[in-house]
Design a protein around this motif. Structure first.
Motif: not given
Length: 176
Positions: A133, A138, A141
Motif C-alpha cells: 500500500r 496509499e 491504508n
C-alpha cells in the motif's frame, strides 16, 4: 565478484532496503553472492538458494521454488504452507513491481493466517500488505495495516517484530 555474509543483519527495514538497492545497482558490474535471513534483501535476489542443516555438521542445498511449494500445499490442503507460500509470492511480486498480484497473494496469506489463528503469519502478511500500500501511494491504508500488525505483536509479546513495525510506522509518518 563479491560475497557478503549477513551484512544486513543489524539493519532496520529502511536501511536494509537501501542496502539491497545498492547491491542491485552495483550488480550491473559486479556479481554478488549474499547470505541473508532478511526477506527484504531476498526480494532483490535474482536467484534464491536455500541451505539447511537437518543434522549437525551436514548442510544440504535446497532449490527454492515458491510456486511449486504453493502447488504442493494446495494439493495437500496444508493451510499453513499455503499462507507462507502466498506471503512469499506476494513479496516477490512486489519486488517485481506487480502491486496488484502482490496484494492478491498477501490478502490470501492474511486470510489463511487469521483462519489458522497464527499471529506471526498474520503480522507478516499485514506488514507486507502495508509495504504494498505504501508503494501504491496509499499511506493512510499502509499506516492502518501497520498499526493492526503492531496490535497483534503487542498482544502476543513479540518485541522484536514490534520494534521493526514501529520503525516502519515512523517511516510512514515521516513520508506523510
Amino acid at each position: 565478484f563479491c560475497m557478503l555474509d549477513e551484512v544486513d543483519a543489524p539493519l532496520d527495514d529502511t536501511n536494509t532496503e537501501r542496502y539491497a538497492n545498492m547491491v542491485k545497482r552495483m550488480s550491473a558490474q559486479t556479481q554478488f553472492i549474499f547470505i541473508s535471513h532478511s526477506k527484504i534483501t531476498m526480494e532483490f535476489a535474482q536467484q534464491l538458494v536455500g541451505v539447511t542443516m537437518q543434522e549437525q555438521g551436514v548442510s544440504r542445498v535446497v532449490e527454492v521454488d515458491i510456486e511449486e511449494a504453493l502447488r504442493l500445499a494446495e494439493l495437500d490442503g496444508d493451510k499453513r504452507a499455503l499462507a507462507r507460500a502466498h506471503n512469499a509470492l506476494g513479496i516477490l511480486a512486489r519486488s517485481q513491481g506487480d502491486l496488484r498480484l502482490s496484494a492478491e497473494h498477501l490478502s490470501r496469506s492474511l486470510s489463511l493466517a487469521e483462519a489458522l489463528n497464527d499471529p506471526a503469519a498474520s503480522v507478516a502478511a499485514l506488514n507486507n500488505l502495508a509495504l504494498v500500500r505504501q508503494a501504491a501511494g496509499e499511506t493512510e491504508n499502509a499506516m492502518w495495516l501497520t498499526k493492526s500488525a503492531l496490535t497483534l505483536c503487542r498482544a502476543h509479546g513479540d518485541r522484536h517484530r514490534e520494534a521493526a513495525l514501529l520503525n516502519n510506522l515512523a517511516d510512514l509518518l515521516h513520508a506523510n
